[in-house]
Design an enzyme around this catalytic site. Structure first.
Site, PDB file in Angstrom:
ATOM      1  N   HIS A   1      72.106  76.425  40.353  1.00 19.49           N
ATOM      2  CA  HIS A   1      70.717  76.773  40.204  1.00 19.49           C
ATOM      3  C   HIS A   1      70.001  76.487  41.070  1.00 19.49           C
ATOM      4  O   HIS A   1      68.536  77.058  40.929  1.00 19.49           O
ATOM      5  CB  HIS A   1      70.712  75.883  39.441  1.00 19.49           C
ATOM      6  CG  HIS A   1      69.736  75.450  38.020  1.00 19.49           C
ATOM      7  ND1 HIS A   1      69.715  75.172  36.186  1.00 19.49           N
ATOM      8  CD2 HIS A   1      68.101  76.160  37.643  1.00 19.49           C
ATOM      9  CE1 HIS A   1      68.983  75.193  36.236  1.00 19.49           C
ATOM     10  NE2 HIS A   1      68.158  76.049  36.845  1.00 19.49           N
TER      11      HIS A   1
ATOM     12  N   TYR B   1      69.983  73.078  30.112  1.00 17.41           N
ATOM     13  CA  TYR B   1      68.863  72.988  29.608  1.00 17.41           C
ATOM     14  C   TYR B   1      69.839  72.058  28.579  1.00 17.41           C
ATOM     15  O   TYR B   1      70.189  72.946  28.223  1.00 17.41           O
ATOM     16  CB  TYR B   1      68.554  73.837  29.208  1.00 17.41           C
ATOM     17  CG  TYR B   1      67.572  75.249  30.762  1.00 17.41           C
ATOM     18  CD1 TYR B   1      67.225  74.355  31.607  1.00 17.41           C
ATOM     19  CD2 TYR B   1      68.301  76.882  29.973  1.00 17.41           C
ATOM     20  CE1 TYR B   1      66.900  74.973  32.569  1.00 17.41           C
ATOM     21  CE2 TYR B   1      67.751  77.541  31.277  1.00 17.41           C
ATOM     22  CZ  TYR B   1      67.276  76.216  32.572  1.00 17.41           C
ATOM     23  OH  TYR B   1      66.634  76.749  34.102  1.00 17.41           O
TER      24      TYR B   1
HETATM   25  P1  NAP Z   1      57.386  80.245  30.563  1.00 18.70           P
HETATM   26  O1  NAP Z   1      58.355  81.144  30.076  1.00 18.70           O
HETATM   27  O2  NAP Z   1      56.208  80.991  31.728  1.00 18.70           O
HETATM   28  O3  NAP Z   1      56.018  79.483  29.456  1.00 18.70           O
HETATM   29  C1  NAP Z   1      56.742  78.950  28.068  1.00 18.70           C
HETATM   30  C2  NAP Z   1      56.174  78.130  27.179  1.00 18.70           C
HETATM   31  O4  NAP Z   1      54.902  78.928  27.359  1.00 18.70           O
HETATM   32  C3  NAP Z   1      56.942  77.589  26.128  1.00 18.70           C
HETATM   33  O5  NAP Z   1      55.946  76.256  25.578  1.00 18.70           O
HETATM   34  C4  NAP Z   1      56.265  78.699  24.824  1.00 18.70           C
HETATM   35  O6  NAP Z   1      55.885  77.714  23.839  1.00 18.70           O
HETATM   36  C5  NAP Z   1      55.106  79.369  25.122  1.00 18.70           C
HETATM   37  N1  NAP Z   1      54.779  80.421  24.868  1.00 18.70           N
HETATM   38  C6  NAP Z   1      55.721  81.396  25.811  1.00 18.70           C
HETATM   39  N2  NAP Z   1      54.554  82.448  24.598  1.00 18.70           N
HETATM   40  C7  NAP Z   1      53.517  82.527  24.416  1.00 18.70           C
HETATM   41  C8  NAP Z   1      52.066  82.993  24.063  1.00 18.70           C
HETATM   42  N3  NAP Z   1      52.429  84.716  23.628  1.00 18.70           N
HETATM   43  N4  NAP Z   1      51.434  81.854  24.387  1.00 18.70           N
HETATM   44  C9  NAP Z   1      51.338  80.863  25.049  1.00 18.70           C
HETATM   45  N5  NAP Z   1      52.238  80.308  24.419  1.00 18.70           N
HETATM   46  C10 NAP Z   1      53.298  80.533  25.196  1.00 18.70           C
HETATM   47  O7  NAP Z   1      57.953  78.933  31.119  1.00 18.70           O
HETATM   48  P2  NAP Z   1      59.881  78.297  31.634  1.00 18.70           P
HETATM   49  O8  NAP Z   1      60.165  77.926  30.066  1.00 18.70           O
HETATM   50  O9  NAP Z   1      59.806  77.526  32.215  1.00 18.70           O
HETATM   51  O10 NAP Z   1      59.877  79.969  31.980  1.00 18.70           O
HETATM   52  C11 NAP Z   1      61.086  81.025  31.508  1.00 18.70           C
HETATM   53  C12 NAP Z   1      62.719  80.594  31.137  1.00 18.70           C
HETATM   54  O11 NAP Z   1      62.703  81.071  32.910  1.00 18.70           O
HETATM   55  C13 NAP Z   1      62.833  79.113  31.019  1.00 18.70           C
HETATM   56  O12 NAP Z   1      63.016  79.273  29.733  1.00 18.70           O
HETATM   57  C14 NAP Z   1      64.469  79.529  31.765  1.00 18.70           C
HETATM   58  O13 NAP Z   1      65.616  80.340  31.487  1.00 18.70           O
HETATM   59  C15 NAP Z   1      63.738  80.113  33.157  1.00 18.70           C
HETATM   60  N6  NAP Z   1      63.772  79.012  34.118  1.00 18.70           N
HETATM   61  C16 NAP Z   1      64.697  78.716  35.065  1.00 18.70           C
HETATM   62  C17 NAP Z   1      63.840  77.545  36.339  1.00 18.70           C
HETATM   63  C18 NAP Z   1      64.935  77.834  37.419  1.00 18.70           C
HETATM   64  O14 NAP Z   1      65.129  76.743  38.123  1.00 18.70           O
HETATM   65  N7  NAP Z   1      65.611  78.999  37.638  1.00 18.70           N
HETATM   66  C19 NAP Z   1      63.633  77.159  36.576  1.00 18.70           C
HETATM   67  C20 NAP Z   1      62.574  77.482  34.896  1.00 18.70           C
HETATM   68  C21 NAP Z   1      62.157  78.412  34.105  1.00 18.70           C
HETATM   69  P3  NAP Z   1      56.861  78.478  22.301  1.00 18.70           P
HETATM   70  O15 NAP Z   1      58.584  77.927  22.849  1.00 18.70           O
HETATM   71  O16 NAP Z   1      56.832  76.794  21.797  1.00 18.70           O
HETATM   72  O17 NAP Z   1      57.155  79.301  22.266  1.00 18.70           O
END
Ligand code: NAP
Length: 277
Positions: A111, A53
């Site tokens: 990962h 990241y």
């Molecule tokens: P997510 O948590 O489903 O969504 C994040 C997005 O949603 C951001 O753009 C955020 O905006 C927005 N958001 C958050 N709360 C909100 C709300 N209440 N209303 C509207 N929009 C909202 O997606 P993700 O970041 O892909 O997944 C979460 C975490 O999982 C990642 O950050 C990472 O740490 C981990 N991950 C791991 C893998 C893997 O391969 N192991 C893959 C993907 C993700 P703002 O930032 O502007 O608040």
């Protein structure tokens, strides 16, 4: 805050903080640190990050957010598959520790599966655990066949989690992977729990949210964290989004809510390959 027990005995919060996209060029470091700090203060004391990241930038921000409160935080980080050789894993972990400004990572994950034999990575994880640089280890994006293979290797059965894509619109793991993990008492970490925001536009979610005086994000998160052995790690760079995620803890879905969610987002009817983002 409700907690889930990891196989190693630690209790971790069911709702943590994601960091994908943080620490990248164009994102505001101080705002991200402030959002993470707010989440920690609200009790979301599990932070998920990775060397990937922001190519280390996210880990640096996490280091800033946990400074002065390290013992109260459970840090999850991940090694790139191409670094996951025996020596490469140890070197990657040491670089992560430096960026995080800490002497140990609480949970270190592969990962996703790459070319390196799993036994090599596992060997490195066990060595890192013995030296105290990581406390627990696990995997991410492992489907059932990978999981079974990993489990059979020396040290594999001690795995603390499989971090996978899981949300209302991505229920494929309920067919075989999730029941298998539950049988082995391994919690899952649900990543992209609101499908990076895309889930929030679904009408069924909005209708339930309106009826319950909640928001679509809170309904989607409550559905995840009320399940046995599921930890959700929503990412929010904005303070209002962090507060909104936190509000999901207070929302208890009724059987009627659940039935409506099942109708709008049906569970799988056959095996399907693990979805990834
Ligand atoms: P997510 O948590 O489903 O969504 C994040 C997005 O949603 C951001 O753009 C955020 O905006 C927005 N958001 C958050 N709360 C909100 C709300 N209440 N209303 C509207 N929009 C909202 O997606 P993700 O970041 O892909 O997944 C979460 C975490 O999982 C990642 O950050 C990472 O740490 C981990 N991950 C791991 C893998 C893997 O391969 N192991 C893959 C993907 C993700 P703002 O930032 O502007 O608040």
């Amino acid at each position: 805050m409700r907690h889930v027990k990891l196989p190693g005995g630690d209790a971790v919060p069911v709702l943590g903080l994601g960091t994908w996209g943080m620490g990248e060029a164009g994102s505001s470091g101080p705002d991200m640190v402030a959002a993470l700090t707010l989440g920690l203060e609200l009790g979301m004391t599990l932070i998920d990050t990775a060397e990937m990241y922001g190519e280390g930038g996210a880990e640096e921000l996490v280091g800033k957010a946990v400074a002065g409160r390290r013992d109260a935080v459970f840090i999850v980080s991940k090694v790139y598959p191409h670094n996951a050789t025996r020596r490469g894993t140890i070197a990657a972990c040491e670089r992560s520790l430096k960026r995080l400004g800490t002497d140990r990572i609480d949970l270190y994950l592969l990962h996703w599966r790459g070319e390196v034999p799993l036994a090599e990575t596992l060997d490195a994880f066990v060595a890192l655990q013995r030296s105290g640089k990581i406390r627990h280890y696990g995997v991410s994006n492992f489907d059932l066949d990978d999981m079974e293979e990993w489990f059979r290797l020396a040290g594999g059965a001690a795995t603390a989690t499989d971090q996978v894509l899981y949300n209302l619109g991505r229920r494929g793991i309920e067919w075989a992977l999730l029941p298998w993990l539950r049988r082995h008492d391994i919690p899952i970490m649900a990543y992209s729990p609101i499908e990076q925001g895309r889930l929030l536009r679904k009408r069924a979610l909005a209708a339930i949210a309106r009826r319950r005086g909640a928001t679509p994000a809170q309904v989607a998160l409550a559905w995840l964290i009320r399940q046995q052995g599921v930890i959700a790690i929503p990412k929010a760079g904005r303070a209002d989004h962090v507060r909104e995620s936190h509000g999901a803890l207070a929302l208890e879905l009724t059987p009627e809510d659940r039935a409506e969610l099942d109708a709008a987002f049906p569970p799988p009817h056959a095996a399907e390959p693990l979805a990834m983002l």
